[in-house]
Design a protein around this motif. Structure first.
Motif, PDB file in Angstrom:
ATOM      1  N   ARG A   1      23.793 -42.607 -42.213  1.00 19.09           N
ATOM      2  CA  ARG A   1      22.955 -41.864 -43.170  1.00 19.09           C
ATOM      3  C   ARG A   1      23.833 -41.192 -44.220  1.00 19.09           C
ATOM      4  O   ARG A   1      23.528 -41.202 -45.414  1.00 19.09           O
TER       5      ARG A   1
ATOM      6  N   MET B   1      16.992 -45.985 -37.111  1.00 20.52           N
ATOM      7  CA  MET B   1      18.388 -46.416 -37.286  1.00 20.52           C
ATOM      8  C   MET B   1      18.547 -47.858 -36.833  1.00 20.52           C
ATOM      9  O   MET B   1      19.195 -48.668 -37.485  1.00 20.52           O
TER      10      MET B   1
ATOM     11  N   GLY C   1      25.694 -41.066 -35.450  1.00 19.67           N
ATOM     12  CA  GLY C   1      25.042 -39.845 -35.906  1.00 19.67           C
ATOM     13  C   GLY C   1      23.681 -39.611 -35.274  1.00 19.67           C
ATOM     14  O   GLY C   1      22.826 -38.971 -35.883  1.00 19.67           O
ATOM     15  N   ASN C   2      23.458 -40.116 -34.086  1.00 21.62           N
ATOM     16  CA  ASN C   2      22.182 -39.903 -33.388  1.00 21.62           C
ATOM     17  C   ASN C   2      22.451 -39.365 -31.992  1.00 21.62           C
ATOM     18  O   ASN C   2      23.260 -39.925 -31.254  1.00 21.62           O
TER      19      ASN C   2
ATOM     20  N   THR D   1      15.507 -39.308 -39.030  1.00 19.60           N
ATOM     21  CA  THR D   1      15.847 -40.504 -39.818  1.00 19.60           C
ATOM     22  C   THR D   1      14.613 -41.245 -40.309  1.00 19.60           C
ATOM     23  O   THR D   1      13.714 -41.557 -39.531  1.00 19.60           O
TER      24      THR D   1
ATOM     25  N   ASP E   1      18.104 -30.001 -37.866  1.00 17.04           N
ATOM     26  CA  ASP E   1      17.847 -29.560 -39.254  1.00 17.04           C
ATOM     27  C   ASP E   1      19.113 -29.509 -40.102  1.00 17.04           C
ATOM     28  O   ASP E   1      19.133 -28.876 -41.162  1.00 17.04           O
ATOM     29  N   THR E   2      20.181 -30.162 -39.653  1.00 12.39           N
ATOM     30  CA  THR E   2      21.441 -30.144 -40.397  1.00 12.39           C
ATOM     31  C   THR E   2      22.091 -31.519 -40.476  1.00 12.39           C
ATOM     32  O   THR E   2      23.308 -31.639 -40.593  1.00 12.39           O
ATOM     33  N   GLN E   3      21.287 -32.587 -40.381  1.00 13.16           N
ATOM     34  CA  GLN E   3      21.735 -33.958 -40.603  1.00 13.16           C
ATOM     35  C   GLN E   3      22.620 -34.552 -39.525  1.00 13.16           C
ATOM     36  O   GLN E   3      23.105 -35.686 -39.688  1.00 13.16           O
ATOM     37  N   VAL E   4      22.868 -33.835 -38.412  1.00 19.53           N
ATOM     38  CA  VAL E   4      23.815 -34.399 -37.461  1.00 19.53           C
ATOM     39  C   VAL E   4      23.173 -35.100 -36.270  1.00 19.53           C
ATOM     40  O   VAL E   4      23.838 -35.879 -35.593  1.00 19.53           O
ATOM     41  N   CYS E   5      21.888 -34.864 -36.000  1.00 21.65           N
ATOM     42  CA  CYS E   5      21.297 -35.396 -34.773  1.00 21.65           C
ATOM     43  C   CYS E   5      20.536 -36.704 -34.994  1.00 21.65           C
ATOM     44  O   CYS E   5      20.304 -37.445 -34.042  1.00 21.65           O
ATOM     45  N   GLY E   6      20.080 -36.957 -36.218  1.00 19.18           N
ATOM     46  CA  GLY E   6      19.398 -38.210 -36.515  1.00 19.18           C
ATOM     47  C   GLY E   6      17.927 -38.263 -36.162  1.00 19.18           C
ATOM     48  O   GLY E   6      17.277 -39.284 -36.416  1.00 19.18           O
TER      49      GLY E   6
ATOM     50  N   GLN F   1      23.472 -41.776 -48.215  1.00 22.41           N
ATOM     51  CA  GLN F   1      23.073 -40.638 -49.055  1.00 22.41           C
ATOM     52  C   GLN F   1      24.264 -40.103 -49.835  1.00 22.41           C
ATOM     53  O   GLN F   1      24.135 -39.739 -51.007  1.00 22.41           O
TER      54      GLN F   1
ATOM     55  N   VAL G   1      18.240 -42.267 -44.190  1.00 22.29           N
ATOM     56  CA  VAL G   1      18.603 -40.951 -44.708  1.00 22.29           C
ATOM     57  C   VAL G   1      18.130 -39.879 -43.729  1.00 22.29           C
ATOM     58  O   VAL G   1      17.279 -40.138 -42.880  1.00 22.29           O
ATOM     59  N   SER G   2      18.691 -38.689 -43.858  1.00 18.77           N
ATOM     60  CA  SER G   2      18.262 -37.550 -43.049  1.00 18.77           C
ATOM     61  C   SER G   2      17.148 -36.846 -43.815  1.00 18.77           C
ATOM     62  O   SER G   2      17.402 -36.129 -44.780  1.00 18.77           O
TER      63      SER G   2
END
Lengths: 150, 167, 264
Positions: C101, B116, B138-139, B55, B47-52, C105, B63-64
């Motif tokens: 990403r 991705m 980023g995944n 996507t 929930d913070t864009q780092v795990c992917g 973005q 995008v996240s």
């Protein structure tokens, strides 16, 4: 969680009684540190309340602290615990600190020590930033204290 | 009970089909897809864009979705993992490659990796192993050790699979 | 929980300026703003989306400079042929920020205005002597990149101003390199070194609370130890102060040895 500890001191020509009078005058000290808004004396030398307000870019801190004196020996030592929560985010802030006034050959050594901790999201994001801020606040307080007791 | 939030209608193309929904302004894209449109393939993990894991592609770009306002896809073209398989349910070459290479175990990160990979192959139809690894920076996968995922993308690229059957 | 907010979309710079003048908070990718709102760390009452303001997006060039619109995604800068040809270091930096990403973005302007201490772009643009152009309904002004960030998350932009674009001089560049160590989601240390006929500039980012930069007439005028000692490193999960200083020393030495091969 972010935490830190501090230990600072300085020497002054004033007597311990004079130092005590200044360093327990909370209304006066509140003006020394920008982050402190209002201070309320609930019971002198026993209980106080304080509001904190700060800003770092888009991030705002607005916290209310409850301050309890845990040890007191007039005019030599005082220890207190301050705890509170940020109004917006609920991050908890705790400070345990104390002041000692030690007479030393006609001077007085004023010694502060303590620990602080910040829990919650603010701490997760900005651990080093918080410690940096805490150091800056302590520097601000101490240099003012030294000046006022010159 | 009335919502404290304003709502707004958002209309966009999802996997080639036009869809519309009325959402409260703070709704993130992942919530629009999962809860309002029943497309639960896109996952919420960090929930913070780092795990992917969340996507999706918006106008072809990854995008996240956990941190993208739903109202910001108005008039856009969105691709989610549901759009990779053909209408008859047959898997795309990329999806089949994931199965063939054992590139999933619990499967939670898989939609994110698939989207991705889809974005990568649209941009670069023959990526090297290194390019794939870097693209997946980023995944996060907790199960597979990553190597089978990279192998799956290499294999799919080798078979000329740039994306899914869907739009 | 995100608190209630209103939302508008601008399609021209004038609309965007009117929106921020009336108190709306501008955003494009939202990678930092929306993240902060989700965590309750900031609660704007109104947002203005700038994604459709074409004038704020794109890469333009003339004979001696390249101008990048503030609302340009990092990936677009990285893919620009003009940037690859004349500012290869910037193409490199924008191709390694975050992850794909973040690169689609996130935008140049967002990265600069949020001023997270661990930014790759800010030290690169300081080294390149970039100039930022801001505008409000009252008019425009320029700010040098090295003067823009004064503290973490704190920049020289009033709430009623927009960062419009970034102008990078390209006339007399001799050398440009970026060296970085990153082990988690954000860089630990970034070192940008740019040499021009008018002088050399070295900038260290991510390690300290704000970037630190040094100027010298030749690369020989920089000392890796002095640069490392001048940093006040942030101590966090990525490393203690001494470790980060060692990293700075190493990356600065690498950049300087690269420069020595050129400037001989």
């Amino acid at each position: 969680m972010t935490s830190g500890s501090f230990e600072r001191q300085f020497e002054t020509l004033r007597t311990a009684e004079e130092c005590w009078a200044v360093l327990t005058d909370v209304d006066r000290m509140a003006g020394w540190v920008g982050i402190v808004g209002q201070v309320i004396t609930r019971t002198p030398l026993v209980a106080y309340g304080a509001s904190l307000e700060d800003r770092m870019g888009p991030f705002r801190l607005r916290a209310d602290l409850d301050i309890r004196v845990t040890e007191r020996e007039v005019p030599a030592r005082i220890r207190f615990r301050a705890s509170g929560q940020d109004r917006q985010v609920g991050s908890r802030l705790t400070v345990d600190a104390g002041m000692q006034l030690v007479p030393n050959a006609g001077r007085t050594i004023v010694r502060f020590d303590g620990t602080y901790s910040v829990e919650g999201r603010v701490a997760t994001l900005g651990g080093p930033m918080i410690r940096h801020k805490a150091d800056a606040i302590l520097d601000q307080f101490l240099s003012r204290a030294e000046e006022e007791l010159r | 009970m009335t919502s404290p939030y304003q709502s707004r209608r958002v209309q966009f193309t999802l996997n080639g089909r036009s869809v519309a929904s009325v959402v409260p302004l703070p709704t993130m894209l992942v919530e629009l897809l999962r809860d309002h449109l029943g497309h639960s393939g896109t996952k919420v993990s960090c929930d913070t864009q780092v795990c992917g894991a969340c996507t999706v592609l918006v106008d072809g770009h990854p995008v996240s979705a956990c941190t993208y306002l739903a109202i910001d896809v108005d008039d856009a073209s969105v691709q989610s993992v549901e759009g990779l398989a053909a209408p008859d349910g047959s898997l795309s070459p990329l999806q089949q490659a994931f199965i063939d290479e054992f590139a999933l175990q619990c499967g939670f990160c898989t939609p994110g990796f698939l989207m991705m990979a889809t974005a990568l192959l649209q941009e670069n139809a023959s990526p090297t192993r290194r390019e794939i690894v870097e693209y997946f920076e980023g995944n996060i996968c907790r199960c597979s050790g990553y190597r089978p995922i990279v192998q799956a993308v290499l294999s799919a690229a080798g078979h000329g699979a740039e994306g899914g059957h869907g739009e | 929980m995100i608190t209630r907010f209103e939302h508008q979309r601008a399609t021209t710079v004038e609309q965007a300026l009117a929106a921020v003048a009336s108190g709306a908070v501008p955003y494009v990718g939202g990678t930092e703003l929306l993240a902060a709102m989700k965590l309750g760390l900031t609660a704007p009452e109104r947002l203005v989306d700038l994604k459709q303001v074409g004038e704020l997006r794109g890469v333009r060039s003339d004979d001696d400079s390249i101008t990048i619109g503030a609302a340009t995604p990092h990936a677009e800068v990285a893919a620009s042929l003009i940037v690859r040809e004349r500012l290869p270091m910037l193409a490199n930096v924008t191709s390694v920020i975050g992850n794909p990403r973040v690169r689609w973005q996130g935008t140049v302007g967002g990265n600069l205005c949020f001023a997270e201490p661990r930014s790759d772009l800010i030290p690169a643009l300081i080294a390149l002597r970039a100039r930022l152009r801001l505008r409000s309904q009252e008019g425009g002004r320029g700010v040098d990149m090295e003067s823009f960030v004064s503290a973490p998350f704190t920049v020289d932009r009033r709430d009623d101003e927009l960062l419009v674009d970034v102008v990078i001089p390209t006339g007399d560049l001799l050398f440009q390199q970026y060296h970085r160590l990153q082990i988690m989601e954000r860089p630990t240390v970034g070192v940008a070194l740019v040499g021009a006929a008018t002088g050399w500039r070295l900038c260290v980012g991510a390690a300290g609370y704000i970037p630190s930069w040094h100027d010298a007439p030749t690369p020989g005028g920089f000392d890796a130890d002095a640069v490392a000692d001048a940093i006040e490193p942030m101590e966090d999960a990525a490393g203690a102060a001494d470790y980060k200083r060692d990293l700075v020393r190493t990356l600065v030495s690498r950049a300087l040895s690269g420069a020595r091969k050129v400037d001989s």
